[in-house]
Design an enzyme around this catalytic site. Sequence first.
Site, mmCIF file in Angstrom:
data_model
loop_
_atom_site.group_PDB
_atom_site.id
_atom_site.type_symbol
_atom_site.label_atom_id
_atom_site.label_comp_id
_atom_site.label_asym_id
_atom_site.label_seq_id
_atom_site.Cartn_x
_atom_site.Cartn_y
_atom_site.Cartn_z
ATOM 1 N N GLY A 60 0.783 -1.190 0.059
ATOM 2 C CA GLY A 60 0.189 0.012 0.217
ATOM 3 C C GLY A 60 0.846 1.165 0.024
ATOM 4 N N CYS A 61 1.960 1.480 0.706
ATOM 5 C CA CYS A 61 2.873 2.444 0.803
ATOM 6 C C CYS A 61 3.505 2.675 -0.438
ATOM 7 C CB CYS A 61 3.607 2.218 2.172
ATOM 8 S SG CYS A 61 2.747 2.223 3.567
ATOM 9 N N THR A 62 3.879 1.722 -0.915
ATOM 10 C CA THR A 62 4.811 1.513 -2.352
ATOM 11 C C THR A 62 3.742 2.169 -3.401
ATOM 12 O OG1 THR A 62 5.937 -0.317 -1.811
ATOM 13 C CG2 THR A 62 5.901 0.400 -4.146
#
Length: 142
Positions: A60-62
């Site tokens: 998700g952060c990527t």
Amino acid sequence: PLISSRVLLDRSIFGLMSLKPGDPAPNFSLPDGQGNMVGLADFKGKWVVLYFYPRDNTPGCTKEACNFRDSYEKFQARDIVVLGISTDDAKSHTKFTTKFNLPFPLLSDADGQVATTYESYGLKKFMGKEYMGISRNTVVIN
């Protein structure tokens, strides 16, 4: 600088104090991936997109970082600064930035103090376990 808008759950429904549009943006200074101190005051007079994210190199952060990367030229054309903040250390940020060719600084908030000030750090639950960490949150400051 003032808070312009927020992409955040309204904490007031839980009886928690919440930053609101028009509130003064809390100042901060944090190290980037190269160890340089970066502070909100460095961008006085500019719009700043400040996004908090839980962890480098997670799906998700990527995806979030790459979305900011892919839109970065649009931000630059409007003289808008993008800053990412997580509790990851400088080494992790450097690897993440290099791996995904991120053109904006990622800042290390090791103790979560800045994230707490911006209401982006607190109790989280995952697979039945509770822990303290950063919640995904974006704040626009002018």
